[in-house]
Design a protein around this motif. Structure first.
Motif, PDB file in Angstrom:
ATOM      1  N   MET A   1       0.750  -1.294   0.002  1.00  0.00           N
ATOM      2  CA  MET A   1       0.150  -0.039   0.000  1.00  0.00           C
ATOM      3  C   MET A   1       0.810   1.124   0.002  1.00  0.00           C
ATOM      4  O   MET A   1       1.296   1.810   1.000  1.00  0.00           O
ATOM      5  N   ARG A   2       1.371   1.700  -1.091  1.00  0.00           N
ATOM      6  CA  ARG A   2       2.180   2.986  -1.152  1.00  0.00           C
ATOM      7  C   ARG A   2       1.384   4.098  -1.677  1.00  0.00           C
ATOM      8  O   ARG A   2       0.585   4.085  -2.698  1.00  0.00           O
ATOM      9  N   PRO A   3       1.536   5.138  -1.035  1.00  0.00           N
ATOM     10  CA  PRO A   3       0.708   6.178  -1.272  1.00  0.00           C
ATOM     11  C   PRO A   3       1.228   7.262  -2.528  1.00  0.00           C
ATOM     12  O   PRO A   3       2.575   6.741  -2.814  1.00  0.00           O
ATOM     13  N   GLU A   4       0.505   7.799  -3.041  1.00  0.00           N
ATOM     14  CA  GLU A   4       1.101   8.830  -4.104  1.00  0.00           C
ATOM     15  C   GLU A   4       1.518  10.151  -2.977  1.00  0.00           C
ATOM     16  O   GLU A   4       1.095  10.576  -2.216  1.00  0.00           O
ATOM     17  N   THR A   5       2.868  10.549  -3.648  1.00  0.00           N
ATOM     18  CA  THR A   5       3.445  11.487  -2.788  1.00  0.00           C
ATOM     19  C   THR A   5       3.565  12.918  -3.662  1.00  0.00           C
ATOM     20  O   THR A   5       3.751  12.660  -4.996  1.00  0.00           O
ATOM     21  N   ALA A   6       3.554  14.037  -3.008  1.00  0.00           N
ATOM     22  CA  ALA A   6       3.569  15.277  -3.644  1.00  0.00           C
ATOM     23  C   ALA A   6       4.305  16.380  -2.832  1.00  0.00           C
ATOM     24  O   ALA A   6       3.813  16.266  -1.684  1.00  0.00           O
ATOM     25  N   ILE A   7       4.579  17.391  -3.410  1.00  0.00           N
ATOM     26  CA  ILE A   7       5.033  18.351  -2.474  1.00  0.00           C
ATOM     27  C   ILE A   7       4.051  19.484  -3.134  1.00  0.00           C
ATOM     28  O   ILE A   7       3.897  19.795  -4.088  1.00  0.00           O
ATOM     29  N   VAL A   8       3.211  19.989  -1.814  1.00  0.00           N
ATOM     30  CA  VAL A   8       2.266  20.958  -2.161  1.00  0.00           C
ATOM     31  C   VAL A   8       2.824  22.281  -1.708  1.00  0.00           C
ATOM     32  O   VAL A   8       3.441  22.369  -0.511  1.00  0.00           O
ATOM     33  N   GLU A   9       2.772  23.350  -2.666  1.00  0.00           N
ATOM     34  CA  GLU A   9       3.340  24.685  -2.452  1.00  0.00           C
ATOM     35  C   GLU A   9       2.238  25.449  -1.518  1.00  0.00           C
ATOM     36  O   GLU A   9       1.050  25.665  -2.223  1.00  0.00           O
ATOM     37  N   ILE A  10       2.532  26.287  -0.482  1.00  0.00           N
ATOM     38  CA  ILE A  10       1.453  27.115   0.228  1.00  0.00           C
ATOM     39  C   ILE A  10       1.770  28.407   0.022  1.00  0.00           C
ATOM     40  O   ILE A  10       2.867  28.871   0.838  1.00  0.00           O
ATOM     41  N   HIS A  11       1.162  29.147  -0.452  1.00  0.00           N
ATOM     42  CA  HIS A  11       1.110  30.642  -0.565  1.00  0.00           C
ATOM     43  C   HIS A  11       2.798  31.020  -0.954  1.00  0.00           C
ATOM     44  O   HIS A  11       3.341  31.949  -0.432  1.00  0.00           O
ATOM     45  N   SER A  12       3.260  30.161  -1.909  1.00  0.00           N
ATOM     46  CA  SER A  12       4.612  30.641  -2.365  1.00  0.00           C
ATOM     47  C   SER A  12       5.457  30.525  -1.176  1.00  0.00           C
ATOM     48  O   SER A  12       6.766  31.248  -1.485  1.00  0.00           O
ATOM     49  N   GLN A  13       5.276  30.333   0.040  1.00  0.00           N
ATOM     50  CA  GLN A  13       6.254  30.382   0.986  1.00  0.00           C
ATOM     51  C   GLN A  13       6.857  29.299   1.644  1.00  0.00           C
ATOM     52  O   GLN A  13       7.742  28.993   2.208  1.00  0.00           O
ATOM     53  N   TYR A  14       5.863  28.197   1.799  1.00  0.00           N
ATOM     54  CA  TYR A  14       6.249  26.652   2.334  1.00  0.00           C
ATOM     55  C   TYR A  14       5.969  25.697   1.273  1.00  0.00           C
ATOM     56  O   TYR A  14       4.900  25.720   0.292  1.00  0.00           O
ATOM     57  N   LYS A  15       6.718  24.551   1.523  1.00  0.00           N
ATOM     58  CA  LYS A  15       6.492  23.367   0.686  1.00  0.00           C
ATOM     59  C   LYS A  15       6.489  22.217   1.729  1.00  0.00           C
ATOM     60  O   LYS A  15       7.055  21.839   2.380  1.00  0.00           O
ATOM     61  N   VAL A  16       5.288  21.637   1.336  1.00  0.00           N
ATOM     62  CA  VAL A  16       4.672  20.444   2.257  1.00  0.00           C
ATOM     63  C   VAL A  16       4.669  19.157   1.487  1.00  0.00           C
ATOM     64  O   VAL A  16       4.039  18.911   0.609  1.00  0.00           O
ATOM     65  N   HIS A  17       5.443  18.040   2.169  1.00  0.00           N
ATOM     66  CA  HIS A  17       5.284  16.784   1.722  1.00  0.00           C
ATOM     67  C   HIS A  17       3.929  16.230   2.239  1.00  0.00           C
ATOM     68  O   HIS A  17       3.740  16.089   3.144  1.00  0.00           O
ATOM     69  N   THR A  18       3.298  15.533   1.090  1.00  0.00           N
ATOM     70  CA  THR A  18       1.897  15.154   1.396  1.00  0.00           C
ATOM     71  C   THR A  18       2.125  13.689   0.767  1.00  0.00           C
ATOM     72  O   THR A  18       2.865  13.225  -0.082  1.00  0.00           O
ATOM     73  N   ILE A  85      -1.694  26.157   7.036  1.00  0.00           N
ATOM     74  CA  ILE A  85      -1.361  25.193   6.050  1.00  0.00           C
ATOM     75  C   ILE A  85      -2.332  24.058   5.870  1.00  0.00           C
ATOM     76  O   ILE A  85      -2.700  23.533   4.870  1.00  0.00           O
ATOM     77  N   LEU A  86      -2.990  23.823   7.248  1.00  0.00           N
ATOM     78  CA  LEU A  86      -3.900  22.550   7.107  1.00  0.00           C
ATOM     79  C   LEU A  86      -5.144  23.085   6.236  1.00  0.00           C
ATOM     80  O   LEU A  86      -5.710  22.201   5.541  1.00  0.00           O
ATOM     81  N   LEU A  87      -5.541  24.359   6.683  1.00  0.00           N
ATOM     82  CA  LEU A  87      -6.852  24.720   5.804  1.00  0.00           C
ATOM     83  C   LEU A  87      -6.495  24.554   4.152  1.00  0.00           C
ATOM     84  O   LEU A  87      -7.352  24.398   3.502  1.00  0.00           O
ATOM     85  N   HIS A  88      -5.328  24.905   3.894  1.00  0.00           N
ATOM     86  CA  HIS A  88      -4.943  25.054   2.440  1.00  0.00           C
ATOM     87  C   HIS A  88      -5.182  23.559   2.088  1.00  0.00           C
ATOM     88  O   HIS A  88      -5.589  23.296   0.872  1.00  0.00           O
ATOM     89  N   LEU A  89      -4.443  22.727   2.882  1.00  0.00           N
ATOM     90  CA  LEU A  89      -4.599  21.197   2.339  1.00  0.00           C
ATOM     91  C   LEU A  89      -5.822  20.535   2.218  1.00  0.00           C
ATOM     92  O   LEU A  89      -6.163  19.755   1.487  1.00  0.00           O
ATOM     93  N   ILE A  90      -6.689  21.054   3.479  1.00  0.00           N
ATOM     94  CA  ILE A  90      -8.121  20.353   2.996  1.00  0.00           C
ATOM     95  C   ILE A  90      -8.875  21.096   1.833  1.00  0.00           C
ATOM     96  O   ILE A  90      -9.575  20.021   1.327  1.00  0.00           O
ATOM     97  N   GLU A  91      -8.676  21.949   1.179  1.00  0.00           N
ATOM     98  CA  GLU A  91      -9.099  22.520   0.033  1.00  0.00           C
ATOM     99  C   GLU A  91      -8.353  21.807  -1.306  1.00  0.00           C
ATOM    100  O   GLU A  91      -8.965  21.194  -1.869  1.00  0.00           O
ATOM    101  N   HIS A  92      -7.033  21.781  -0.735  1.00  0.00           N
ATOM    102  CA  HIS A  92      -6.264  21.240  -2.347  1.00  0.00           C
ATOM    103  C   HIS A  92      -6.729  19.549  -2.276  1.00  0.00           C
ATOM    104  O   HIS A  92      -6.917  19.146  -3.589  1.00  0.00           O
ATOM    105  N   PHE A  93      -6.776  18.796  -1.209  1.00  0.00           N
ATOM    106  CA  PHE A  93      -7.362  17.458  -1.449  1.00  0.00           C
ATOM    107  C   PHE A  93      -8.966  17.099  -1.308  1.00  0.00           C
ATOM    108  O   PHE A  93      -9.407  15.963  -1.212  1.00  0.00           O
TER     109      PHE A  93
END
Length: 294
Positions: A1-18, A85-93
């Motif tokens: 069970m391997r996940p899809e991984t991605a780096i999500v950029e938040i407000h051009s300031q943070y990059k988050v491994h997902t 950051i969490l709110l951004h990820l909620i919308e992104h996913f």
């Protein structure tokens, strides 16, 4: 069970491994929020019983885990920023449900207080709105070790307090993880502890009166740091809430023993209205876990 991984950029300031654990048959998505000093690896067991029913999203804060190489980590990140950051990820996913563990619940509650329209239910585990004497002692001692970047004592403190009910092998891996972080992670945690100690709990508790989604609070029977009794004070602030106490469990409710894992699974799936299958995977051997949430 391997996940899809991605780096999500938040407000051009943070990059988050997902990490996205997809389920083609799932109609809902749940996001899990790490505890302090931990990474996505800390939810290995939790994913086992959630992924058969939901799409599951995990992520590392910018200063931790697999997000670290993508950020300069020269500035401290506040709990309010973590909530953003969490709110951004909620919308992104396009997330429907949220689950947080331990101190990850501060940013989770700050995010929920903003009433994100997508979130239908939330689960808060091993957290309470009260800094009791045991927690104050833990945090106060932790401040000294974190400020000094005293890796060994940070590891021992975690295992001797909130981790005291963990099996011995888990403690070994937990100490290895907590004592081998980068300098900026200890200083970031020091910043968070000071912020929480100076933060009026109303910042993330009273605002919950605006939240109209159902919430479940899960605590261990023997957890003296975020006790089940203290957690019930959330009933004063949350309109629609339920409480579950995991029998014979401490702070790490679904890691300490098989019965706790099963009861936590049943509580979460029951609250989220997903059927509990007897064919679900059993907890993996302890050696498969390299990092446990704090």
């Amino acid at each position: 069970m391997r996940p899809e991984t991605a780096i999500v950029e938040i407000h051009s300031q943070y990059k988050v491994h997902t990490e996205f654990y997809g389920n083609p048959e799932a109609k809902q998505t749940i996001i899990l929020v790490n505890g302090s000093l931990s990474t996505t690896a800390s939810f290995a067991q939790t994913v086992k019983y959630l992924q058969p029913h939901f799409n599951v999203v995990l992520f590392d804060e910018p200063y931790a885990g697999q997000s670290k190489p993508h950020n300069d980590n020269t500035r401290f990140i506040s709990k309010e920023t973590e909530a953003d950051i969490l709110l951004h990820l909620i919308e992104h996913f396009r997330v429907d449900y949220l689950m947080s563990f331990s101190w990850g619940s501060v940013s989770a509650l700050l995010a929920l207080a903003q009433c994100p329209a997508r979130i239908k239910k939330a689960v808060i585990t091993s957290f309470s709105p009260i800094l009791n004497d045991a927690m104050m002692d833990y945090l106060t001692r932790g401040l000294d070790y974190l400020a000094a970047v005293d890796r060994d004592n940070v590891g021992h403190l975690v295992n001797d307090t909130i981790g005291k009910y963990l099996p011995s092998l888990y403690k070994r891996f937990n100490h290895k993880h907590c004592s081998s972080l980068d300098d900026h992670e200890y200083l970031q945690m020091h910043y968070h502890v000071r912020q929480v100690l100076n933060m009026d709990s109303r910042c993330y508790v009273d605002c919950l009166q605006n939240v109209d989604i159902p919430m479940l609070f899960v605590n261990g029977e023997h957890d003296e740091y975020t006790s089940a009794a203290d957690a019930r004070h959330f009933a004063k602030h949350v309109r629609d809430c339920e409480f579950v106490t995991i029998d014979n469990a401490g702070h790490f409710v679904d890691v300490e023993h098989k019965a706790g894992w099963l009861q936590t699974q049943q509580a979460l799936l029951g609250f989220l209205k997903a059927p509990v299958s007897s064919s679900l995977a059993r907890p993996q051997p302890v050696a498969d876990y390299q990092a446990i949430a704090v």
